[in-house]
Design a protein around this motif. Structure first.
Motif, PDB file in Angstrom:
ATOM      1  N   ALA A  12     -24.809  11.684  -3.083  1.00  0.00           N
ATOM      2  CA  ALA A  12     -24.339   9.444  -3.878  1.00  0.00           C
ATOM      3  C   ALA A  12     -25.574   8.899  -4.407  1.00  0.00           C
ATOM      4  O   ALA A  12     -24.778   7.929  -5.052  1.00  0.00           O
ATOM      5  N   LYS A  13     -26.816   9.561  -5.022  1.00  0.00           N
ATOM      6  CA  LYS A  13     -27.125   9.545  -6.341  1.00  0.00           C
ATOM      7  C   LYS A  13     -26.299   9.024  -7.435  1.00  0.00           C
ATOM      8  O   LYS A  13     -26.322   7.547  -8.064  1.00  0.00           O
ATOM      9  N   THR A  14     -24.799   9.769  -7.355  1.00  0.00           N
ATOM     10  CA  THR A  14     -24.745   9.819  -8.840  1.00  0.00           C
ATOM     11  C   THR A  14     -23.470   8.399  -8.796  1.00  0.00           C
ATOM     12  O   THR A  14     -23.666   8.074  -9.243  1.00  0.00           O
ATOM     13  N   LEU A  15     -23.482   8.312  -6.929  1.00  0.00           N
ATOM     14  CA  LEU A  15     -22.211   7.015  -6.938  1.00  0.00           C
ATOM     15  C   LEU A  15     -22.839   6.415  -7.231  1.00  0.00           C
ATOM     16  O   LEU A  15     -21.868   5.019  -7.893  1.00  0.00           O
ATOM     17  N   GLU A  16     -24.723   6.123  -6.565  1.00  0.00           N
ATOM     18  CA  GLU A  16     -24.832   5.117  -7.071  1.00  0.00           C
ATOM     19  C   GLU A  16     -25.070   4.698  -8.202  1.00  0.00           C
ATOM     20  O   GLU A  16     -25.028   2.850  -8.347  1.00  0.00           O
ATOM     21  N   SER A  17     -24.862   5.274  -9.091  1.00  0.00           N
ATOM     22  CA  SER A  17     -25.292   5.422 -10.844  1.00  0.00           C
ATOM     23  C   SER A  17     -23.886   4.511 -11.444  1.00  0.00           C
ATOM     24  O   SER A  17     -23.909   3.456 -11.631  1.00  0.00           O
ATOM     25  N   LEU A  18     -22.736   4.381 -10.404  1.00  0.00           N
ATOM     26  CA  LEU A  18     -21.844   4.418 -11.188  1.00  0.00           C
ATOM     27  C   LEU A  18     -21.561   3.227 -10.524  1.00  0.00           C
ATOM     28  O   LEU A  18     -20.852   1.919 -11.016  1.00  0.00           O
ATOM     29  N   ILE A  19     -21.393   3.059  -9.123  1.00  0.00           N
ATOM     30  CA  ILE A  19     -21.640   1.256  -8.814  1.00  0.00           C
ATOM     31  C   ILE A  19     -22.766   0.432  -9.864  1.00  0.00           C
ATOM     32  O   ILE A  19     -22.386  -0.407 -10.394  1.00  0.00           O
ATOM     33  N   GLN A  20     -23.957   0.912 -10.329  1.00  0.00           N
ATOM     34  CA  GLN A  20     -24.361   0.420 -11.327  1.00  0.00           C
ATOM     35  C   GLN A  20     -23.826  -0.268 -12.678  1.00  0.00           C
ATOM     36  O   GLN A  20     -23.839  -0.768 -13.013  1.00  0.00           O
ATOM     37  N   GLU A  21     -23.756   0.852 -12.913  1.00  0.00           N
ATOM     38  CA  GLU A  21     -22.091   0.715 -14.106  1.00  0.00           C
ATOM     39  C   GLU A  21     -21.354  -0.575 -14.258  1.00  0.00           C
ATOM     40  O   GLU A  21     -21.113  -0.955 -15.165  1.00  0.00           O
TER      41      GLU A  21
END
Length: 211
Positions: A199-208
């Motif tokens: 989920a942390k990785t996916l959250e960073s993708l959304i922010q990018e």
């Protein structure tokens, strides 16, 4: 409409790709992102037929070159009919395995020439690479024991443990070489912890994606 993101999941057998891909799709869709779920080899009717050719048990030995070319034949059809159209519609594509799997299994596992795979990748999808590759990593002994515990195995899953150790080492080497694309998640931990990290990785993708 913006172009969608292309996310691939990689890892040896038994690391939880299917479970965690389903989690990733649900997590992203809960946040309003349309996701298109697919897999390799496969993803279209023709590509799924090639998948069966690759994985079915047979008396005839499959040459490493034949195996590698079949993977790319399936991939070419998959890209043309499913992956690229979905990305063009602005959807995020989540794919179980892609060309990194061919490099890990056919080059590091079977000893095929890495440059040959890179040339085939250039021919097949020079204009498209994954935006992010999530490597679910666990020791070969752990992953394969999980796979064997599931029951029936396909042709590739019946390889000896040292083959999967080489494949894992290949994945880790690629992750080290491309730290901006690869996100490695420890799959040798309880599922809840795996999914917290995911989920942390996916959250960073959304922010990018919002930048």
């Amino acid at each position: 409409m913006s172009h969608g993101k292309f996310i691939t999941f990689e890892g040896i057998e038994g690391v939880g790709k299917t479970t965690n891909i389903d989690f990733a799709k649900a997590w992203l869709e809960d946040r309003g992102i349309t996701c298109h779920l697919t897999r390799e080899p496969g993803g279209t009717p023709l590509a799924e037929e090639i998948r069966q050719l690759l994985l079915v048990h047979r008396d005839e030995k499959v040459s490493p070159l034949c195996e590698m070319l079949l993977f790319f034949a399936s991939r070419a059809q998959h890209l043309a009919e499913r992956i690229k159209p979905a990305l063009d519609r602005g959807e995020w594509v989540i794919c179980s395995r892609f060309t990194d799997a061919t490099m890990a299994y056919q080059c590091y596992g079977r000893g095929m020439d890495l440059q040959m795979v890179q040339q085939l990748a250039q021919i097949t999808h020079a204009d498209l690479m994954p935006d992010t590759t999530i490597l679910l990593d666990a020791p070969a002994e752990v992953g394969m024991q999980r796979a064997w515990d599931r029951g029936e195995t396909d042709r590739i899953e019946q390889e000896k443990i040292d083959f999967f150790q080489r494949v894992r080492e290949g994945y880790l080497k690629m992750a080290q070489q491309e730290p901006n694309r690869y996100q490695t998640v420890n799959a040798d931990q309880p599922l809840l912890d795996v999914q917290i990290d995911l989920a942390k990785t996916l959250e960073s993708l959304i922010q990018e994606h919002l930048i």
